[in-house]
Design an enzyme around this catalytic site. Structure first.
Site, PDB file in Angstrom:
ATOM      1  N   GLU A 111       0.850  -1.193   0.000  1.00  0.00           N
ATOM      2  CA  GLU A 111       0.000   0.000   0.000  1.00  0.00           C
ATOM      3  C   GLU A 111       0.889   1.248   0.000  1.00  0.00           C
ATOM      4  O   GLU A 111       1.838   1.332   0.777  1.00  0.00           O
ATOM      5  CB  GLU A 111      -0.870   0.040   1.260  1.00  0.00           C
ATOM      6  N   HIS A 183      -4.062  -3.179  -8.062  1.00  0.00           N
ATOM      7  CA  HIS A 183      -5.361  -3.656  -7.563  1.00  0.00           C
ATOM      8  C   HIS A 183      -6.433  -3.478  -8.648  1.00  0.00           C
ATOM      9  O   HIS A 183      -7.323  -4.300  -8.811  1.00  0.00           O
ATOM     10  CB  HIS A 183      -5.716  -2.862  -6.300  1.00  0.00           C
TER      11      HIS A 183
HETATM   12 ZN   LIG Z   1      -6.283  -1.510  -3.233  1.00  0.00          ZN
END
Ligand SMILES: [Zn+2]
Length: 315
Positions: A111, A183
């Site tokens: 992230e 993602h």
């Molecule tokens: Zn994500």
């Protein structure tokens, strides 16, 4: 600060824990336990859409949130590890890629602290969903492959991208990593992260070379440069590339020869791609298409069928 080369990194991985300068560990309870053998083989890159590194770490380590990741990288390059890299994290959600679902079972989640997509305001500033305002210089205007209109995206910092690249290289050296995806590529109907501000193609190229030890250092440096160049020219190139809409194709041949250049005289890069697998089309030249999967190379378009981008991922 242009990235002429990846900065010397002190990062190392020992017993599935990252060690080095500006690295810390804060355990998340959100795990399904250890990976099965041969995993992780994939890295998934995300943006946090959060307001700070700490606020995202707080969410990802809260038992109530039901989400986690292996690493969070701050805008200053600080890295917080939340789970050992042999444990399954909960970052991908409902996901599918290359014939597999539930990518959490196979992937490391990274992230990056980034506000995500920003809304233009009447006063010329740009606003995140949590109400913070950003100057135009902190944004990139680009068309997301999963969207139909141009959007504004919070820029990543150079050190953040460099640390991500270093971390990915380290992970590739320790695990059988064959795939790097955003993602947005494994959950295209729900997700837009890491978005057009992240140079994922350049990072894929860099990592592919990293696995090929016979390639010269100067060649590697060129590709490292490309990450920087891509970042700098992103705003311009996004407006000019003809491939604005993400184009994908499925393989129609039983064996697909992927080559270094757009003709049959170029050397083979790969011939393991199977019929039905989905490739991203990066550009086309005559009857040749430059495609990306776990590698990048050129294929003759008579052996692929271009398809609507969402088709293969839904359902
Ligand atoms: Zn994500």
């Amino acid at each position: 600060m242009p990235l002429s080369t990846l900065p010397k990194t002190s990062l190392r991985l020992t017993e599935h824990r990252l060690l080095g300068e500006n690295v810390s560990f804060q355990l998340s309870p959100n795990t399904s336990g250890p990976f099965e053998s041969n995993a992780p083989d994939t890295i998934v890159v995300h943006f946090t859409a959060g307001s700070s590194l700490q606020s995202s770490v707080d969410v990802l380590t809260s038992a109530d949130s039901g989400v986690s990741a292996h690493f969070v990288i701050g805008r200053n390059g600080d890295i917080v590890q939340l789970l050992p890299t042999n444990q399954i994290a909960w970052h991908a959600g409902v996901s599918a890629y290359a014939g597999r679902t539930d990518l959490n079972r196979y992937s490391i989640g990274i992230e990056l602290d980034n506000a995500g997509q920003l809304k233009p305001r009447d006063d010329g500033l740009f606003e995140s969903w949590f109400g913070k305002r950003y100057d135009k210089s902190e944004t990139i205007e680009a068309l997301h492959p999963n969207q139909s209109v141009m959007g504004y995206w919070h820029k990543y910092t150079d050190i953040q991208i460099a640390k991500t690249a270093s971390l990915c290289r380290l992970l590739c050296a320790h695990y059988p990593i064959s795939t790097l995806v955003g993602h947005e590529e494994i959950a295209p109907s729900r997700k837009v992260d890491p978005g057009p501000a992240f140079p994922i193609e350049a990072l894929r190229k860099l990592l592919m070379l990293g696995a090929y030890e016979q390639e010269s250092q100067s060649h590697k440096d060129n590709l490292t440069n490309e990450i920087a160049v891509r970042q700098e020219t992103h705003e311009r190139s996004e407006n000019t590339v003809h491939n604005k809409k993400g184009r994908v194709a499925s393989v129609s041949a039983n064996t697909l020869n992927v080559r270094k250049g757009p003709s049959a005289s170029f050397a083979l890069v790969d011939n393991t791609v199977q019929k039905g697998e989905v490739l991203k089309i990066l550009e086309t030249q005559g009857e040749w298409a430059k495609v990306s999967f776990t590698k990048i190379g050129w294929v003759n378009t008579q052996y692929i069928n271009e398809i609507s981008e969402r088709l293969p991922f839904e359902g």
